[in-house]
Design a protein around this motif. Structure first.
Motif, PDB file in Angstrom:
ATOM      1  N   ILE A 143      -4.786  -1.070  -6.952  1.00  0.00           N
ATOM      2  CA  ILE A 143      -5.480  -0.650  -5.531  1.00  0.00           C
ATOM      3  C   ILE A 143      -6.583   0.033  -5.946  1.00  0.00           C
ATOM      4  CG2 ILE A 143      -5.005   0.061  -3.353  1.00  0.00           C
ATOM      5  CD1 ILE A 143      -3.156  -2.041  -4.173  1.00  0.00           C
ATOM      6  N   GLN A 173      -8.156  -3.187   0.218  1.00  0.00           N
ATOM      7  CA  GLN A 173      -6.680  -3.423  -0.295  1.00  0.00           C
ATOM      8  C   GLN A 173      -5.627  -2.326   0.166  1.00  0.00           C
ATOM      9  OE1 GLN A 173      -7.979  -3.233  -4.532  1.00  0.00           O
ATOM     10  NE2 GLN A 173      -8.140  -5.544  -4.780  1.00  0.00           N
ATOM     11  N   LEU A 179      -2.294  -2.899   2.088  1.00  0.00           N
ATOM     12  CA  LEU A 179      -1.093  -2.589   1.575  1.00  0.00           C
ATOM     13  C   LEU A 179      -0.039  -1.721   2.632  1.00  0.00           C
ATOM     14  CD1 LEU A 179       0.827  -2.286  -0.902  1.00  0.00           C
ATOM     15  CD2 LEU A 179      -0.136  -0.154  -1.454  1.00  0.00           C
ATOM     16  N   THR A 193       1.220  -3.996   5.307  1.00  0.00           N
ATOM     17  CA  THR A 193       2.061  -4.728   4.801  1.00  0.00           C
ATOM     18  C   THR A 193       3.498  -4.067   4.610  1.00  0.00           C
ATOM     19  OG1 THR A 193       0.517  -6.039   3.343  1.00  0.00           O
ATOM     20  CG2 THR A 193       3.035  -6.203   2.990  1.00  0.00           C
ATOM     21  N   TRP A 194       3.413  -2.731   4.269  1.00  0.00           N
ATOM     22  CA  TRP A 194       4.774  -1.770   4.218  1.00  0.00           C
ATOM     23  C   TRP A 194       5.250  -1.569   5.613  1.00  0.00           C
ATOM     24  CZ3 TRP A 194       7.952   0.681   1.264  1.00  0.00           C
ATOM     25  CH2 TRP A 194       8.715   1.638   1.600  1.00  0.00           C
TER      26      TRP A 194
END
Length: 331
Positions: free
Chosen positions: A284, A289, A293, A296-297
């Protein structure tokens, strides 16, 4: 000193103990505030009951919401309840268990305040002295020119000229205080019996295996969130360090850091150190990015399956001298 450090480490590592400690502190603060509170009953029929009930129930509401605010399980429970399902299913029993634990801790300080006010009795006297029948008590002043309701409303005010050194006021106050303390001890006994019966009867009707699973995964959610925060902090530190070094790239030639190195690190070159920094960043290297992330978590938590990590092959590096003898190995 060592024991104190062990206690502090225990509280720092155990979030449930921290929540219990905060609730106990709030309960002690409620008792301290009440004992230092300057209670002055208005001694006016229209305001006595309103003022007394406000003192009895408004601070408990404040302590209740404060207990919810400082409880770590509140945030974990809300995140688990509101998150999308993604790859991980949601168990309502876990949210229910965490909600129950949160409510039990949040209600401790308010109940302590209410019990202390009832056992003390001053607020109860202010609220209900007008409801007492004065006929069973002797020594009631008759030459005050006040009607009965206004006269009984002045019972909590011992500084008033009408009831100064009056046995009537003391008798009525003692009578109402006895009722207040009886209610307080009854409530305390009720909750103790309710808790004892809950401890004894609940295991007879609940599935013990299901309870163990619920407790396990509720603790897992708490620990997972804590580890995620700690990992984010480490990643932020490495990311910030790399950004700062890139910004001050010209200072690298002028800055010399003299640090003691262990024998293992002496065999590692500068390229290995750079590779380790890249590994800590997990690839990362840009803001976009990292934002992707984190999104997405939240939207798709990882599946609760660590078999791939458990059987992941390990890379073992061994340093040898020119004779073939092992100098250092990371096995």
């Amino acid at each position: 000193m060592d024991r104190l450090k062990l206690v502090l480490q225990y509280f720092q590592s155990n979030s449930e103990s921290i929540s219990n400690g905060i609730c106990i502190v709030l309960a002690l603060i409620s008792v301290k505030l009440y004992t230092s509170f300057d209670f002055n009953c208005p001694c006016i029929p229209q305001y006595n009951k309103l003022y007394a009930l406000g003192v009895m129930f408004v601070p408990p509401l404040i302590f209740f919401f404060l207990g919810i605010l400082v409880n770590r399980h509140t945030g974990v429970m809300m995140e688990e309840w509101l998150r999308p399902i993604g790859k991980r299913s949601k168990n309502p029993a876990i949210v229910k268990y965490m909600f129950s634990a949160m409510m039990q801790r949040a209600l401790l300080a308010p109940m302590v305040w209410i019990l202390v006010t009832l056992l003390d009795g001053k607020i109860f006297i202010c609220a209900f002295s007008m409801s007492v029948d004065p006929k069973p008590f002797s020594g009631m002043p008759n030459n005050t020119g006040l009607d009965l309701i206004k006269l009984m409303a002045k019972v909590p005010c011992k500084e008033d000229m009408i009831f100064r050194n009056s046995t009537f006021r003391k008798a009525v106050s003692r009578y109402v205080r006895c009722y207040s303390q009886a209610i307080g001890w009854s409530i305390l006994l009720f909750f103790i019996l309710l808790g004892a019966l809950g401890r004894l009867i609940k295991p007879c009707f609940d599935d013990h295996a299901t309870n163990l699973q619920t407790r396990y995964w509720s603790n897992y959610l708490d620990i997972e969130q804590k580890l995620f925060d700690e990992t984010c902090v480490l990643h932020c530190r490495d990311f910030a360090r790399k950004c700062v070094v890139q910004f001050f790239e010209g200072m690298r030639d002028d800055t010399v850091l003299r640090l003691p190195l262990s024998p293992e690190v002496r065999y590692r070159g500068e390229e290995d150190m750079v590779d380790e920094e890249e590994e800590r960043l997990h690839g990362i290297t840009k803001q976009e990015q990292m934002d992707q992330l984190l999104q997405t978590w939240f939207q798709c938590r990882p599946e609760l399956d660590v078999t791939r990590m458990a059987y992941r092959p390990r890379v073992c590096v061994t340093w040898e001298d020119h004779n073939g003898q092992t100098l250092y190995s990371d096995v």
